[in-house]
Motif scaffolding. Structure first.
Motif, PDB file in Angstrom:
ATOM      1  N   ASN A   4       4.496   5.055  -6.068  1.00 51.54           N
ATOM      2  CA  ASN A   4       5.149   5.624  -4.886  1.00 51.54           C
ATOM      3  C   ASN A   4       4.219   5.594  -3.674  1.00 51.54           C
ATOM      4  O   ASN A   4       4.658   5.350  -2.549  1.00 51.54           O
ATOM      5  N   LEU A   5       2.935   5.843  -3.906  1.00 46.53           N
ATOM      6  CA  LEU A   5       1.960   5.811  -2.820  1.00 46.53           C
ATOM      7  C   LEU A   5       1.873   4.410  -2.217  1.00 46.53           C
ATOM      8  O   LEU A   5       1.882   4.236  -0.999  1.00 46.53           O
ATOM      9  N   TYR A   6       1.798   3.368  -3.088  1.00 42.82           N
ATOM     10  CA  TYR A   6       1.754   1.993  -2.598  1.00 42.82           C
ATOM     11  C   TYR A   6       3.041   1.612  -1.873  1.00 42.82           C
ATOM     12  O   TYR A   6       3.013   0.944  -0.837  1.00 42.82           O
ATOM     13  N   ASN A   7       4.176   2.040  -2.394  1.00 41.07           N
ATOM     14  CA  ASN A   7       5.461   1.757  -1.732  1.00 41.07           C
ATOM     15  C   ASN A   7       5.532   2.419  -0.363  1.00 41.07           C
ATOM     16  O   ASN A   7       5.998   1.811   0.606  1.00 41.07           O
ATOM     17  N   ASN A   8       5.073   3.666  -0.286  1.00 36.57           N
ATOM     18  CA  ASN A   8       5.081   4.361   1.007  1.00 36.57           C
ATOM     19  C   ASN A   8       4.121   3.707   2.001  1.00 36.57           C
ATOM     20  O   ASN A   8       4.446   3.568   3.176  1.00 36.57           O
ATOM     21  N   LEU A   9       2.922   3.339   1.530  1.00 38.59           N
ATOM     22  CA  LEU A   9       1.971   2.658   2.414  1.00 38.59           C
ATOM     23  C   LEU A   9       2.542   1.317   2.881  1.00 38.59           C
ATOM     24  O   LEU A   9       2.387   0.940   4.054  1.00 38.59           O
ATOM     25  N   TRP A  10       3.200   0.612   1.989  1.00 42.52           N
ATOM     26  CA  TRP A  10       3.804  -0.678   2.345  1.00 42.52           C
ATOM     27  C   TRP A  10       4.883  -0.475   3.413  1.00 42.52           C
ATOM     28  O   TRP A  10       4.955  -1.219   4.387  1.00 42.52           O
ATOM     29  N   ARG A  11       5.731   0.531   3.235  1.00 41.49           N
ATOM     30  CA  ARG A  11       6.784   0.822   4.216  1.00 41.49           C
ATOM     31  C   ARG A  11       6.178   1.205   5.569  1.00 41.49           C
ATOM     32  O   ARG A  11       6.672   0.790   6.616  1.00 41.49           O
ATOM     33  N   ILE A  12       5.144   2.008   5.574  1.00 48.47           N
ATOM     34  CA  ILE A  12       4.490   2.414   6.826  1.00 48.47           C
ATOM     35  C   ILE A  12       3.872   1.198   7.519  1.00 48.47           C
ATOM     36  O   ILE A  12       3.985   1.034   8.735  1.00 48.47           O
ATOM     37  N   LEU A  13       3.242   0.351   6.738  1.00 48.81           N
ATOM     38  CA  LEU A  13       2.621  -0.854   7.286  1.00 48.81           C
ATOM     39  C   LEU A  13       3.673  -1.779   7.910  1.00 48.81           C
ATOM     40  O   LEU A  13       3.503  -2.263   9.033  1.00 48.81           O
TER      41      LEU A  13
END
Length: 134
Positions: A4-13
């Protein structure tokens, strides 16, 4: 949790890139129409005797700017590949030149440069300079 952390960082990026890509472009877009010269009124092949006057009056068509907006150059280059020599014979629109060149075959270039933009137009002529016998 880590996924979830990687998915959220990807979405923010991705959202950050999209926001930056959509900002207003403040580039320089001062477009203007370019003047197109059509150099005419001068034969492509010229023959003249030494010590005679070479007088050429080119025409630029209807889209030309006033003459003071241009720089002019008439230049001859001999066609001897091993000993090529460039000689400027005029810097005005109309050429009036007493031929002092050696009898030879030359390439004559007429170059017109617009002072404001540096854009230039060039006409290539063949120039046969023949010896004048008294």
């Amino acid at each position: 949790m880590m996924k979830n952390l990687y998915n959220n960082l990807w979405r923010i990026l991705v959202a950050g890139f999209l926001l930056v890509a959509c900002t207003e472009d403040k580039g320089n877009y001062d477009y203007r129409n370019l003047t197109e010269l059509e150099i005419s009124g001068v034969d492509d092949n010229i023959s003249v005797l030494t010590h005679n006057r070479l007088q050429l009056t080119p025409d630029f068509g209807t889209s030309a700017l006033p003459d003071d907006r241009y720089e002019f150059e008439w230049k001859v280059i001999n066609q001897d590949i091993e000993n090529e020599v460039e000689t400027v014979i005029g810097n005005t629109r109309n050429l009036d030149y007493e031929v002092t060149l050696n009898a030879d075959v030359y390439t004559l270039y007429f170059t017109v440069t617009e002072k404001d933009t540096g854009i230039y137009w060039q006409k290539k002529l063949y120039f046969d300079c023949q010896r004048y016998y008294f």
